[in-house]
Motif scaffolding. Sequence first.
Motif, short mmCIF file in Angstrom:
data_model
loop_
_atom_site.label_atom_id
_atom_site.label_comp_id
_atom_site.label_asym_id
_atom_site.label_seq_id
_atom_site.Cartn_x
_atom_site.Cartn_y
_atom_site.Cartn_z
N ASN A 89 29.95 49.01 23.58
CA ASN A 89 29.86 50.10 22.65
C ASN A 89 30.48 51.27 23.46
OD1 ASN A 89 29.06 49.62 19.86
ND2 ASN A 89 26.95 49.13 20.79
N ALA A 146 34.15 50.99 23.47
CA ALA A 146 34.55 51.26 22.20
C ALA A 146 34.80 52.99 21.99
CB ALA A 146 33.72 50.70 21.00
N GLY A 147 33.90 53.75 22.92
CA GLY A 147 33.82 55.17 22.60
C GLY A 147 32.72 55.45 21.56
N ALA A 148 31.89 54.59 21.40
CA ALA A 148 30.62 54.79 20.16
C ALA A 148 29.66 55.51 21.04
CB ALA A 148 30.47 53.45 19.66
N ILE A 159 39.67 60.51 18.15
CA ILE A 159 39.41 59.19 17.44
C ILE A 159 40.31 58.72 16.62
CG2 ILE A 159 36.77 59.44 17.59
CD1 ILE A 159 36.78 60.46 14.84
N GLN A 160 41.20 59.66 16.00
CA GLN A 160 42.38 58.99 15.44
C GLN A 160 43.44 58.18 16.12
OE1 GLN A 160 41.26 62.23 15.24
NE2 GLN A 160 41.13 62.82 12.87
N ALA A 191 41.71 55.00 17.15
CA ALA A 191 41.58 53.98 16.16
C ALA A 191 43.05 53.13 15.90
CB ALA A 191 41.32 54.76 14.70
N ARG A 220 42.88 50.83 19.52
CA ARG A 220 41.86 49.66 19.88
C ARG A 220 40.89 49.65 18.44
NH1 ARG A 220 38.50 52.35 17.96
NH2 ARG A 220 36.98 53.75 18.80
N VAL A 241 37.45 47.32 17.04
CA VAL A 241 36.07 46.95 17.37
C VAL A 241 35.52 45.84 16.28
CG1 VAL A 241 33.80 47.56 18.39
CG2 VAL A 241 35.73 49.15 18.53
N SER A 286 31.84 44.66 15.45
CA SER A 286 30.37 44.70 15.79
C SER A 286 30.01 43.56 15.34
CB SER A 286 29.94 45.89 15.04
OG SER A 286 30.54 47.04 15.45
N ASN A 318 26.69 43.38 13.96
CA ASN A 318 26.11 43.47 12.55
C ASN A 318 26.79 44.32 11.45
OD1 ASN A 318 23.76 41.96 13.33
ND2 ASN A 318 23.10 43.44 14.64
N HIS A 319 26.71 43.81 10.34
CA HIS A 319 27.33 44.75 9.17
C HIS A 319 26.49 44.79 8.06
CE1 HIS A 319 31.49 44.81 11.13
NE2 HIS A 319 31.03 43.56 11.59
N PRO A 345 43.64 53.49 9.60
CA PRO A 345 44.31 54.71 10.64
C PRO A 345 45.77 54.89 10.19
CG PRO A 345 43.20 53.05 11.83
CD PRO A 345 43.13 52.71 10.74
N GLU A 404 31.59 51.75 12.21
CA GLU A 404 32.84 51.17 11.85
C GLU A 404 33.86 52.32 11.35
OE1 GLU A 404 30.19 49.30 11.59
OE2 GLU A 404 31.27 47.92 13.09
N GLN A 419 33.85 55.26 12.41
CA GLN A 419 34.18 56.12 13.50
C GLN A 419 35.23 55.25 14.12
OE1 GLN A 419 31.02 57.04 16.15
NE2 GLN A 419 32.64 57.95 17.76
N PHE A 420 35.31 53.77 14.48
CA PHE A 420 36.22 53.15 15.22
C PHE A 420 37.52 52.98 14.28
CE2 PHE A 420 32.59 50.13 16.55
CZ PHE A 420 32.43 50.99 17.66
N LEU A 421 37.26 53.34 12.98
CA LEU A 421 38.48 53.51 12.42
C LEU A 421 39.43 54.97 12.11
CD1 LEU A 421 37.74 51.13 9.13
CD2 LEU A 421 39.18 50.64 10.79
N GLY A 422 38.59 55.87 13.06
CA GLY A 422 39.26 56.89 13.13
C GLY A 422 38.76 57.94 12.20
#
Lengths: 276, 352
Positions: A46, A49-51, A71-72, A75, A78, A80, A82, A84-85, A103, B240, B242-245
Motif C-alpha cells: 500500500n 501504491a501511494g495509498a 494521482i492521474q 494511475a 502503476r 494495483v 488489492s 479484498n474488493h 485513466p 481502487e 484512487q489507484f485509477l486516478g
Amino acid sequence: MNIVAQNIHFSVGKKSILKGVNFTAKAGKVLGILGQNGAGKSTLLNCLAGALKGYTGKIAINNMDIDRMQIQQLAKQRAVLSQNHSITQLFKCSDIVMMGRYPHFSTSPSKFDMEVVERAMYEMQVNKLADRYYVQLSGGEQQRVQMARVIAQLQNNHSDNSTQKKTGVLLLDEPISNMDILFQHHSMKMARKLAKDGLTVIVILHDLNLAAQYCDELLLMHGGEVVEQGEIEQVLTPDNIYTAYGINIKVLKTVEHPYPIMVPVMNEYTTQSIKI
Amino acid sequence: MLYQKSWYTILFFCLLIAVAVYSIGVGAVHITPTDIIKIFSQSLGFAYGADIDEGLKNIFLFIRLPRVVLGMLIGAGLAVSGVAMQGLFRNPLADPTLIGISAGASLSAVSVIVVFSSLPFYKALPEQYQYYFLNIVTFIGAALTSLLVFRMSRAKGITVLATLLLGGLAINAICRASVDLLTYIADDAQIRNATFWSMGSLNGATWVIVLSIVPFILIPVIVLPFLGKALNAFALGEKEAQFLGVNVKRLKLMVIVFATMAVGASVAVAGIIGFIGLIVPHIVRRISGENYTLLLVNSALFGATLLTLSDVLSRTIIAPAELPIGIITAFIGTPVFVFLLIQQKKQLKFSL
C-alpha cells in the motif's frame, strides 16, 4: 521502470508495522514478497501504491518520488490489485475490466480501449464471463476479472502494436489466493509475461513453491523487517523459512524441476507459537 | 457495456413531457393539450388561440403550471441526489430520506422559520429572498446531516449497511421529534403544520417558490452527471478509485455538496417526500444500466416524471381534498426498499 524503496518505516499508533525496508524492483522482473500473516506485506504494498501516507523513507518510481506525483499521472504508470474488493453494484465483468481504462479516456472509451479490454479478458480467460454479473462469480473468477482490469490499466494508449514494450509498475496483493491450481499457474505465467513485456511486477504470495517457480527475486519479511532478499535460492533456505514462518522445511531438487521445491519436514509441524 | 450509448434518455424525456401535459390537464377544470398550445400561441402574440378563456389561462399559468414545474424540479432533484448518495455510500439503499438527510434539512428549515419569522429584518425581506435564505439554511442542515451519517456509517472506507440504516433511523427520529416539537409550540401563522414537514406537499406552489429553488436544483442536476465517470470508478472501492486516478477527497466533497443542495431546497419548499431517491434510481438502473452518467441524467428525467404523477394522484384520489404526496411515494417506495434489502441479503453483502 524501476521502483526503489529506501528505509521505509510505518507505524499505526505506537505499533510499528514496517521497520526499515529497502529494496529495488527492476523493470522486466517479478519480485515476490513473502512472509507470515501480519508481517507487513500488504502495508508495504500500500505504501508502494501511494495509498498510505505517513510512512518515513522514500519511494521512487524512475527516480520520481511517488508523493510528488499526481494521482492521474500515477494511475497511468502503476496498477494495483488489492486483496479484498467490496462491490455491491451489478456491474458486468467487462464493465469492471473497462474501469482499468479510466485513466486513459475522458468521457467514453475509444475503440482502442475496447480492444485492450477484450485482449486483457482473453489473456485472463474471462472473455466468456464478459456479460455475467461480477458479484455472481466465484472468488477465483473474480480475481481473474480484477487481474484483467489491472492488465488493461497498464496498456498505454495508441500503441497499435501489442508486442511493443510496456512500461509501468504492477502491484499484486495475493492475486491468486482463491484460484484453482490451473489458474494459479496461468496467472503467475501471465505475471512473468507482463514482466517480460517490460513491466515491473511486485507480487505478494503465500505459496512458496509458486514463488520459487515464477519470481525472479524474493523479499522475505518477518515482523516488519526483511529477513532476506535476493535470488530464489539465496532466500528460500530452511533457516530463512524457519525465521520467517517458524516451520521446518526441506528443500528438494529434481531433474525435471530446476527450481527448489519446499515441503514441510514430516512430524515436525510443531511451530514456535502453536503447540499441538 | 457500461459506456454504451443509450436512446433511453430520449424516451424518458418524451415520457416526462407527456406526463407533464397530462398532469396540467387534470383537476377541477380540465385543460386539454390543445388549450395549452393555444395559451402559448396567444402569449407569443400569434392569432391562433386568441379565443382562449382568460380564466382558463390564469388557472394554467398561476395554478397548474407552477405546481407541475415545482413537482418536476423536486422530483429531479430528489432522484439525482438519491443516485449521488448511492454512489457515495456505494450502496443502492442509500436514500436521502432513509438515512436522515431530509429530516436534518426539515429541522433546519423549521428552526429558521420559528426563529427568524419574528425578527423584523427577516420580515422586511422580499418573499423571494426569504425563500433563498431558507434554501441556503436547509442546504447547510442537509450537508451537516449527511457528513454525520457518512462519518458514522463507515469503517475502513467501507459503508456498513447496518450502521447506515440504523444511524439514519436515529437521525430521523431525533430530527422529526424536534420538528414536531417546534411546530407544536409555534403559532400557526409562523409555520405550516407538522403534516407538511413529515409527509410533504406541493400545495401552494407559486412562481416565487419555483424560482427560489431553480438554482439549487438545476446546478446539481447539471453538474452531477459530469462526476458520473468518477463515480463509476468509485463503485470499485475508495482505494481502487484512487489507484485509477480519481481525486477521491474532491469527489466525495462535491457529491455531498451537490446532492444535499437539491435535497435541502426540495425539503424547504415541499417538506419531506420520501423514497423518490430510492425508487427512481432502482428502476432506471434496470432500464439503462449502471453507468452513473446515464443514471444521473435519466433519473433526473424519470424522477420528475414520477413525482408529477404522484402529485396527480395526491390531488385526485380524495378530490377536492388532497392527500400528502409523501404517503403516495411511501406506498410505492416501501416495496422497492424491501425488495432491495432482500436482494442485498441474498448477495451476502449485508454486513459490508
